[in-house]
Structure formats: C-alpha cells, structure tokens
Write a protein that holds these residues in place. Structure first.
Motif, PDB file in Angstrom:
ATOM      1  N   ARG A 157       0.833  -1.204   0.000  1.00  0.00           N
ATOM      2  CA  ARG A 157       0.000   0.000   0.000  1.00  0.00           C
ATOM      3  C   ARG A 157       0.867   1.254   0.000  1.00  0.00           C
ATOM      4  O   ARG A 157       1.855   1.343   0.740  1.00  0.00           O
ATOM      5  N   LEU A 158       0.448   2.233  -0.811  1.00  0.00           N
ATOM      6  CA  LEU A 158       1.159   3.498  -0.936  1.00  0.00           C
ATOM      7  C   LEU A 158       0.283   4.637  -0.427  1.00  0.00           C
ATOM      8  O   LEU A 158      -0.940   4.547  -0.440  1.00  0.00           O
ATOM      9  N   ILE A 159       0.920   5.739  -0.029  1.00  0.00           N
ATOM     10  CA  ILE A 159       0.183   6.929   0.376  1.00  0.00           C
ATOM     11  C   ILE A 159       0.879   8.174  -0.169  1.00  0.00           C
ATOM     12  O   ILE A 159       2.069   8.369   0.041  1.00  0.00           O
ATOM     13  N   TYR A 160       0.162   8.981  -0.901  1.00  0.00           N
ATOM     14  CA  TYR A 160       0.671  10.225  -1.484  1.00  0.00           C
ATOM     15  C   TYR A 160       2.104  10.093  -2.013  1.00  0.00           C
ATOM     16  O   TYR A 160       3.010  10.789  -1.554  1.00  0.00           O
ATOM     17  N   PRO A 161       2.330   9.214  -2.978  1.00  0.00           N
ATOM     18  CA  PRO A 161       3.685   9.062  -3.526  1.00  0.00           C
ATOM     19  C   PRO A 161       4.120  10.295  -4.301  1.00  0.00           C
ATOM     20  O   PRO A 161       3.336  10.878  -5.055  1.00  0.00           O
ATOM     21  N   SER A 162       5.372  10.685  -4.106  1.00  0.00           N
ATOM     22  CA  SER A 162       5.913  11.862  -4.803  1.00  0.00           C
ATOM     23  C   SER A 162       7.314  11.570  -5.312  1.00  0.00           C
ATOM     24  O   SER A 162       8.071  10.815  -4.707  1.00  0.00           O
ATOM     25  N   ARG A 163       7.641  12.175  -6.456  1.00  0.00           N
ATOM     26  CA  ARG A 163       8.988  12.115  -7.010  1.00  0.00           C
ATOM     27  C   ARG A 163       9.309  13.466  -7.622  1.00  0.00           C
ATOM     28  O   ARG A 163       8.414  14.202  -8.034  1.00  0.00           O
ATOM     29  N   ALA A 164      10.580  13.789  -7.674  1.00  0.00           N
ATOM     30  CA  ALA A 164      10.982  15.138  -8.065  1.00  0.00           C
ATOM     31  C   ALA A 164      10.746  15.418  -9.542  1.00  0.00           C
ATOM     32  O   ALA A 164      10.426  16.548  -9.912  1.00  0.00           O
ATOM     33  N   ILE A 289      11.740  12.897   3.998  1.00  0.00           N
ATOM     34  CA  ILE A 289      11.260  12.641   2.637  1.00  0.00           C
ATOM     35  C   ILE A 289      11.256  13.926   1.822  1.00  0.00           C
ATOM     36  O   ILE A 289      11.700  13.948   0.666  1.00  0.00           O
ATOM     37  N   VAL A 290      10.778  15.010   2.414  1.00  0.00           N
ATOM     38  CA  VAL A 290      10.795  16.294   1.719  1.00  0.00           C
ATOM     39  C   VAL A 290      12.230  16.708   1.401  1.00  0.00           C
ATOM     40  O   VAL A 290      12.520  17.206   0.305  1.00  0.00           O
ATOM     41  N   ASP A 291      13.140  16.486   2.354  1.00  0.00           N
ATOM     42  CA  ASP A 291      14.550  16.824   2.118  1.00  0.00           C
ATOM     43  C   ASP A 291      15.104  16.044   0.924  1.00  0.00           C
ATOM     44  O   ASP A 291      15.810  16.603   0.070  1.00  0.00           O
ATOM     45  N   ARG A 292      14.793  14.752   0.837  1.00  0.00           N
ATOM     46  CA  ARG A 292      15.264  13.924  -0.277  1.00  0.00           C
ATOM     47  C   ARG A 292      14.634  14.394  -1.588  1.00  0.00           C
ATOM     48  O   ARG A 292      15.306  14.455  -2.632  1.00  0.00           O
ATOM     49  N   PHE A 293      13.366  14.712  -1.530  1.00  0.00           N
ATOM     50  CA  PHE A 293      12.657  15.208  -2.708  1.00  0.00           C
ATOM     51  C   PHE A 293      13.302  16.489  -3.221  1.00  0.00           C
ATOM     52  O   PHE A 293      13.570  16.633  -4.417  1.00  0.00           O
ATOM     53  N   VAL A 294      13.554  17.440  -2.328  1.00  0.00           N
ATOM     54  CA  VAL A 294      14.135  18.722  -2.734  1.00  0.00           C
ATOM     55  C   VAL A 294      15.544  18.530  -3.277  1.00  0.00           C
ATOM     56  O   VAL A 294      15.933  19.128  -4.287  1.00  0.00           O
ATOM     57  N   ASN A 295      16.328  17.669  -2.623  1.00  0.00           N
ATOM     58  CA  ASN A 295      17.684  17.395  -3.101  1.00  0.00           C
ATOM     59  C   ASN A 295      17.658  16.815  -4.511  1.00  0.00           C
ATOM     60  O   ASN A 295      18.450  17.204  -5.379  1.00  0.00           O
ATOM     61  N   GLN A 296      16.723  15.894  -4.750  1.00  0.00           N
ATOM     62  CA  GLN A 296      16.609  15.303  -6.079  1.00  0.00           C
ATOM     63  C   GLN A 296      16.122  16.322  -7.098  1.00  0.00           C
ATOM     64  O   GLN A 296      16.533  16.309  -8.255  1.00  0.00           O
ATOM     65  N   LEU A 297      15.261  17.225  -6.643  1.00  0.00           N
ATOM     66  CA  LEU A 297      14.747  18.273  -7.505  1.00  0.00           C
ATOM     67  C   LEU A 297      15.863  19.188  -8.013  1.00  0.00           C
ATOM     68  O   LEU A 297      15.830  19.656  -9.147  1.00  0.00           O
ATOM     69  N   MET A 298      16.835  19.409  -7.151  1.00  0.00           N
ATOM     70  CA  MET A 298      17.913  20.344  -7.457  1.00  0.00           C
ATOM     71  C   MET A 298      19.089  19.684  -8.183  1.00  0.00           C
ATOM     72  O   MET A 298      20.026  20.360  -8.599  1.00  0.00           O
ATOM     73  N   THR A 299      19.041  18.358  -8.301  1.00  0.00           N
ATOM     74  CA  THR A 299      20.150  17.638  -8.924  1.00  0.00           C
ATOM     75  C   THR A 299      19.606  16.744 -10.037  1.00  0.00           C
ATOM     76  O   THR A 299      18.433  16.782 -10.372  1.00  0.00           O
ATOM     77  N   ASN A 300      20.448  15.909 -10.547  1.00  0.00           N
ATOM     78  CA  ASN A 300      20.038  14.941 -11.560  1.00  0.00           C
ATOM     79  C   ASN A 300      19.832  13.559 -10.975  1.00  0.00           C
ATOM     80  O   ASN A 300      19.890  12.555 -11.684  1.00  0.00           O
ATOM     81  N   GLY A 301      19.623  13.514  -9.647  1.00  0.00           N
ATOM     82  CA  GLY A 301      19.468  12.230  -8.983  1.00  0.00           C
ATOM     83  C   GLY A 301      18.185  11.500  -9.335  1.00  0.00           C
ATOM     84  O   GLY A 301      17.273  12.073  -9.897  1.00  0.00           O
TER      85      GLY A 301
END
Length: 301
Positions: A157-164, A289-301
């Motif tokens: 089960r997933l809840i509000y999945p997000s990716r950058a 999770i937000v920190d990881r999302f933002v980091n990925q948003l700012m990079t090519n990760g």
C-alpha cells in the motif's frame, strides 16, 4: 534475471521502479491498447507469452474525483480496472508466479470512528459508504488477491507518492510547489492528519519484496504523520527559501460545505514499523522525505 511483468509501467511509481532496477530485472511492460487489463483474453495472452516470475500490478484508475462520478457503477472504468482487471490478472497467472498488488491508503476511512495511522494488519473498511469509490474498488481488489492466495498474498500500500521529476502527472509535493511558483497556492488544512511517501523508497521496498520473495501486507509511507499545512510549508521553505508561504485552513469547516465528506478523510496515515523490520529498510520521517525530494529536484538524482 527474474522476469518481472509490470502493469502500469509508464505511471508515476512504476516508471521509476523500472528506471532504478532495469539492470537487475528483465522487465516486461505491456501498454494499452495492445494490453487491456479489462479484457480477459488480452491479459491471458500477454501473461502466457511472458511467462513471468513476478507480476506487479501498478495499473489502476487513480483519479479519485472522477471516480466519485462513477460511484456505485460496476460497469465504470474505475471498477472495471481496479476490480475486474485484478481478477483477470489473477486468473491468468502461471503457477508459482509471485503476484504483487499495489494498493493505497484509501482502503481506510480516516474517520473519527476508525482513525489512522493504520498498521499493516488493520482491516480494510468494508462499508462502501465510508470510502470513496476509488478506495472501495481498491479494497475490493485487495480482497480478490487475498481470496486467491490467502496468507500468501502480497500487497504493497502506498500513500501520497511523490517524485521530483515526472512530466506526465503531478503529485502531492510537485503540485503545490508549482502552484506556489505561479502565485496560485491555495490554503492548506492544519487539522488533517496524513503521511507521505517517496517514490524511490517505494521502489526499494518493492525490490526487497521481489528479491526475498516476501509475502504479506506492506506499507510505503513516512514513519510519522503531519498536516498538509506543516508539510507544504516545510517544502516551500526548503525548495524556495520562503517561510510562512502557506495559509492555514480547517478541514472540519470545509467538509460542512461539501456533499461528499468521505472524499476528505481527516485521520489518515500508514504505519510502517512491521514493513521496515521485515524488509530491512528505513523510510524516514516526512521531513526527511521532503529533504530527499528537494535534493533530487535540485540535482540529476
């Protein structure tokens, strides 16, 4: 290489799973209209030809608002895909194939009388009047999987999945960030309880399930809950450096103005202690999770 048959492979979560693990698994990714989950013959032929070791069913009708317009209609696309589609896959499975059903927190009501966050073993809501039509059809799909496999069923089960980065669909974090950039950000509820998930962590959990041939019910979620107001405020501060950008509003007051209050569960969230222990992973808090999302948003990760 295990052969992994993935439905919904171009979606928000499925596409990232394939992107991250294409060197580890041989993916078979049938797409509509050549592969139609609601057509029993189409499903049977595709699965038979693939003869997979694993089937992961990401495919679903996920537009919750549109699904409400179909409520009660078993001939609707939502029901056909989320229930009949699951049945078709289950009937087509070769013996010993590991079937993994991707599900949702929407199988729980988030109501005053049955509050989250919900552990993996919590019974899904059986009263269709307490769920959205989307949630009800997904709970029905879960029951079909359990009917076939019993204690050997596998559900994630997933809840509000997000990716950058994903161009085809917005998600819980990218949508408000985009609205903020456009000067159109709306108020956020400060009295609603939710958790969120990061798509890369979902993919990791799925890899662990496949690799270890794990069975059971698993959750992908932050380890804690927060309010939309807290989460989006933190997101915008981290991603744009702007504090106090979000204005609070009350879900309790809002639902007094709508015809369908079950569309807005107040006490949601998923627990993940059992999943983290069994799979040997850590999802992190919603802030992490937000920190990881933002980091990925700012990079090519």
């Amino acid at each position: 290489m295990k052969k992994v048959f993935v439905t919904g492979a171009s979606g928000l979560v499925g596409s990232r799973f394939i992107e991250l693990y294409s060197d580890k698994y041989e993916f078979i990714t049938p797409e509509f209209p050549q592969f139609d989950l609601t057509n029993k013959e189409s499903v049977s032929l595709a699965v038979e030809n693939a003869n997979p070791d694993v089937v992961v069913n990401f495919a679903a009708f996920t537009n919750v608002s549109e699904a409400e317009n179909q409520k009660g209609d078993e001939n609707s696309p939502c029901y056909k895909i989320n229930v009949e589609g699951v049945k078709n896959l289950l009937e087509a499975l070769p013996s010993k194939t590991h079937f993994i059903q991707i599900s949702t927190d929407n199988v729980f009501s988030g109501s005053e009388t049955d509050k989250g966050p919900y552990p993996e073993g919590h019974a899904v809501e059986s009263d269709k009047n307490k769920l959205t039509w989307y949630g009800y059809t997904k709970s029905f799909g879960e029951k079909e999987v359990i009917k076939k496999f019993g204690k050997d069923a596998t559900i994630l089960r997933l809840i509000y999945p997000s990716r950058a980065k994903y161009d085809l669909k917005s998600d819980y974090l990218r949508k408000p960030l985009s609205l903020f950039d456009e000067g159109k950000l709306y108020q956020m509820f400060d009295d609603q309880q939710i958790s969120i998930s990061f798509v890369d962590s979902i993919a990791e959990a799925l890899d662990k399930i496949i690799e270890g041939k794990k069975i059971g019910i698993f959750h992908a979620s932050s380890e804690d809950v927060g309010t939309p107001f807290e989460i989006i405020s933190y997101l915008i501060e981290k991603a744009r450096g702007v504090k106090d950008a979000v204005k609070p509003s009350s879900l309790s007051e809002f639902i007094k103005t709508v015809d369908n209050p079950v569309r807005y569960p107040k006490f949601g969230g998923l627990k993940v202690e059992k999943t983290e222990k069994e799979l040997g992973i850590k999802y992190g808090t919603w802030k992490q999770i937000v920190d990881r999302f933002v980091n990925q948003l700012m990079t090519n990760g």
